[in-house]
Design an enzyme around this catalytic site. Structure first.
Site, PDB file in Angstrom:
ATOM      1  N   GLY A   1     -35.102 -15.547  35.354  1.00 47.98           N
ATOM      2  CA  GLY A   1     -34.863 -16.453  34.484  1.00 47.98           C
ATOM      3  C   GLY A   1     -34.095 -16.192  34.152  1.00 47.98           C
ATOM      4  O   GLY A   1     -32.824 -17.460  33.503  1.00 47.98           O
TER       5      GLY A   1
ATOM      6  N   HIS B   1     -31.843 -15.481  26.207  1.00 48.07           N
ATOM      7  CA  HIS B   1     -32.503 -14.765  25.555  1.00 48.07           C
ATOM      8  C   HIS B   1     -33.794 -16.088  24.958  1.00 48.07           C
ATOM      9  O   HIS B   1     -34.073 -15.986  24.412  1.00 48.07           O
ATOM     10  CB  HIS B   1     -33.281 -13.681  25.542  1.00 48.07           C
ATOM     11  CG  HIS B   1     -33.211 -12.767  26.362  1.00 48.07           C
ATOM     12  ND1 HIS B   1     -31.723 -12.641  26.224  1.00 48.07           N
ATOM     13  CD2 HIS B   1     -33.348 -12.255  28.316  1.00 48.07           C
ATOM     14  CE1 HIS B   1     -31.773 -11.500  27.420  1.00 48.07           C
ATOM     15  NE2 HIS B   1     -31.832 -11.228  28.880  1.00 48.07           N
TER      16      HIS B   1
ATOM     17  N   ASP C   1     -48.467   1.986  16.263  1.00 50.72           N
ATOM     18  CA  ASP C   1     -49.001   2.236  17.282  1.00 50.72           C
ATOM     19  C   ASP C   1     -48.032   4.194  18.069  1.00 50.72           C
ATOM     20  O   ASP C   1     -47.859   4.538  18.831  1.00 50.72           O
ATOM     21  CB  ASP C   1     -48.540   1.713  18.909  1.00 50.72           C
ATOM     22  CG  ASP C   1     -47.305   1.001  19.145  1.00 50.72           C
ATOM     23  OD1 ASP C   1     -46.131   2.056  17.988  1.00 50.72           O
ATOM     24  OD2 ASP C   1     -46.945  -0.118  19.507  1.00 50.72           O
ATOM     25  N   CYS C   2     -47.415   4.591  17.088  1.00 53.57           N
ATOM     26  CA  CYS C   2     -47.007   5.452  17.335  1.00 53.57           C
ATOM     27  C   CYS C   2     -47.315   6.995  17.630  1.00 53.57           C
ATOM     28  O   CYS C   2     -47.082   7.660  17.972  1.00 53.57           O
ATOM     29  CB  CYS C   2     -45.476   5.782  15.803  1.00 53.57           C
ATOM     30  SG  CYS C   2     -44.281   7.392  16.753  1.00 53.57           S
TER      31      CYS C   2
ATOM     32  N   THR D   1     -40.496   1.537  22.589  1.00 58.79           N
ATOM     33  CA  THR D   1     -38.833   2.584  22.828  1.00 58.79           C
ATOM     34  C   THR D   1     -39.326   4.095  22.853  1.00 58.79           C
ATOM     35  O   THR D   1     -38.788   4.942  23.524  1.00 58.79           O
ATOM     36  CB  THR D   1     -38.534   2.295  21.775  1.00 58.79           C
ATOM     37  OG1 THR D   1     -38.501   0.212  21.842  1.00 58.79           O
ATOM     38  CG2 THR D   1     -37.119   2.328  21.077  1.00 58.79           C
TER      39      THR D   1
ATOM     40  N   GLY E   1     -41.422   8.395  13.916  1.00 60.67           N
ATOM     41  CA  GLY E   1     -41.077   8.846  14.840  1.00 60.67           C
ATOM     42  C   GLY E   1     -40.902  10.486  14.721  1.00 60.67           C
ATOM     43  O   GLY E   1     -40.590  11.553  15.417  1.00 60.67           O
TER      44      GLY E   1
END
Length: 591
Positions: free
Chosen positions: A59, A227, A419-420, A462, A574
């Site tokens: 893009g 963006h 979701d960790c 991440t 985390g």
């Protein structure tokens, strides 16, 4: 905005755009599965040079794929529209698509996804023994220091000047250190800002009725990112007023929040006026003239070079950006000044220099990609470990992490996207399967590399990128300590390698203890192990660091955006997960 596009399927759009590039420059080839554009090997005795790789989301054309060519980039890696390519794409480009003999320089813009994924690819290449460096460009003055925080300035169109100048120097046979130093010199003397009359529509996305967040007909957004990110302000103004505001953001040294450069009338300055994609060539000429006249009238700056055109777009964004480069001394002598390097020819279809006739005749032959040399065999080392003990200790630690998944998931549901825990459990289970099936080895780096391969293929997001970067850097740190004869690996060797991998990780994330991230557990573990050489003490320090994240205000990660109540009573998921893993290592060593 109209949603009409000739190609509405974003995947088909990106793929066919990449396939078009070798048609316009026969010196190039396309590795479509990995979205890589790279130079064909010539085999004509041309001397080796440092390879320069860049890339990012699609893009922004002609950045980056159309800048591949002699005198500019050696390879470019593309993601989907406005999304970073994966670390695996980057790794393949470094290891299999460009010359590596004199080293590889990666130039990337300062966006979290780009820095993490390109950084992971760099660390992977380093872990395999390659000489690779990485320069991150952040030139955007649209967001001040206060708003930018630890993340810093975004990378925008000024990045192309870093690529062009470093590419010309590499073509002259300079060393990796010389090329990287000059790239950093250019990046450090750059300032840019963009403005746009509207946000753009991304092919394949639904069209939403214009809402209150969309720009009105008479508004312009100053500092808009490439963006579709919001800028710093919206104004009702004309072109002279807009250019005046943009130049002030770039050149007003009294504005401490935005004063990123010290350009004055006594400096030689390069001006780049960049089309964000939707401005006509006619109108861009009028914009360029306004910028040049205001620079001379209000700042007594007469640019020594002026580039105006389409270099880095935001699809069809109706906007433009201004970049100013203060010309500094490279210290490399005649023929290697910033201006001489900028003026040097570049055989890339996205740059102004035309492809030479002789290149069309010599390289316009059918080219077949050869896959030889793509083996990823792991180089052994002379660092020896007890693989039976290592497997036992890791198994204990991984099982403890798996058992902690419900708590981690609960914490992440409160402060993140939930979701960790699942991601960590998936990675742990995959490593356990690998330990059961893999061949026994007493080579520490070979043992570690097997685990790295599992992490890279099973852990995403991440946290997956951070673990992969850290482990790749750990392998590199171990390899640096490998001697010419076999030696047992010690806690001191592990500690030194961990220190170096912690340092490497800091290049790709600004997270530090106190930011409520896994660094709150990782940092004290590494520092304590380096000081005491006692993993039990180090694991306890990690656990304490994780617990201290309760009530801590986040500076990075998704927790930054979480409002309401609840997050104060739970640790960072985390950090907690990492602490459980490290406590498991300590527990395993006691068995």
């Amino acid at each position: 905005m109209s949603a009409k596009h000739f190609i509405n399927d974003p995947t088909h759009l990106v793929n066919t755009a990449l396939l078009s590039i070798p048609h316009t420059n026969p010196a190039l080839a396309c590795d479509l599965p990995n979205k890589i554009i790279y130079r064909k090997p010539t085999g004509n005795g041309v001397s080796k040079q440092v390879s320069i790789i860049s890339g990012g989301g699609s893009g922004h054309e002609p950045s980056f794929a159309s800048f591949v060519g002699n005198g500019l980039l050696s390879g470019a890696v593309a993601g989907t529209i406005f999304a970073s390519p994966s670390a695996e794409q980057v790794r393949r480009c470094i290891l299999h698509r460009v010359e590596k003999e004199k080293g590889v320089l990666v130039v990337v813009m300062n966006y979290t996804g780009d820095v993490l994924n390109f950084g992971m690819g760099v660390e992977k290449a380093r872990a395999s023994g390659l000489d690779v460096d990485m320069v991150v460009v952040g030139d955007d003055a649209g967001v001040g220091r206060a708003a930018g925080g630890k993340v810093g300035r975004r990378g925008i169109a000024g990045t192309v000047l870093v690529q062009k100048i470093s590419g010309a120097l590499a073509a002259q046979g300079a060393s990796l250190k010389e090329v990287a130093d000059v790239a950093r010199l250019v990046a450090g003397n750059l300032v840019s800002i963009g403005s746009s009359l509207s946000h753009v529509h991304v092919p394949g996305r639904s069209v939403v009725e214009t809402g209150q967040d969309e720009l009105k007909d008479n508004e312009v957004e100053i500092g808009m990112g490439i963006h579709n990110e919001d800028g710093s302000e919206r104004k009702v103004t004309d072109l002279p007023g807009l250019v005046s505001t943009m130049l002030k953001h770039c050149l007003d040294t009294s504005d401490k929040d935005r004063s990123f450069s010290d350009i004055s009338s006594s400096d030689d300055v390069v001006l780049l006026v960049n089309n964000l994609g939707g401005v006509s060539a006619l109108e861009l000429g009028g914009i360029t003239n306004e910028v040049v006249e205001q620079l001379m009238k209000d700042y007594k700056i007469k640019p020594v070079r002026i580039l105006a055109g389409t270099y880095m777009t935001s699809l069809n964004g109706v906007g433009f950006s201004i970049s100013l480069l203060k010309v500094a001394d490279t210290g490399l002598g005649k023929g290697k000044s910033l201006l001489e390097l900028l003026d040097a020819p570049a055989e890339a279809s996205g740059w102004s220099a035309a492809v030479k006739t002789e290149t069309w005749y010599r390289l316009n032959e059918e080219f077949k990609t050869e896959e030889q040399g793509e083996s990823d065999a792991i180089q052994s080392s002379n660092l020896q470990l007890d693989s039976t003990l290592a497997k036992s200790v890791l198994t204990t630690a991984l099982n403890r992490l798996i058992a902690a998944e419900p708590d981690i998931t609960n914490y992440d549901t409160i402060v993140g996207d939930g979701d960790c825990g699942i991601g960590l459990k998936r990675g742990a289970e995959s490593i356990l399967k690998h330990l059961d099936k893999s061949k026994k080895t007493d080579d520490a780096i070979v043992f570690l590399q097997g685990i790295i391969n599992v992490v890279e293929t099973t852990m995403d997001g991440t946290s997956g990128a951070i673990y992969a970067i850290f482990l790749n850097a750990l392998a590199h740190g171990l390899r640096q300590q490998s001697s010419s004869s076999p030696q047992p690996i010690t806690s001191q060797i592990w500690a030194k390698a961990l220190e170096s991998s912690l340092e490497a990780l800091s290049k790709y994330t600004p997270a530090q203890p106190g930011d409520r991230t896994l660094m709150d557990a990782l940092f004290p573990f590494v520092k304590t192990l380096s000081k005491t050489a006692n993993i039990d003490d180090a694991a306890k320090a990690a656990d304490e660091g994780a617990k201290e994240t309760k009530g801590m205000k986040a500076s990075l990660g998704r927790t930054v955006y979480v409002g309401g109540e609840g997050w104060q009573g739970v640790p960072d998921p985390g950090a907690h997960g990492l602490a459980e893993l490290l406590l498991g290592l300590s527990e395993g060593l006691k068995k």
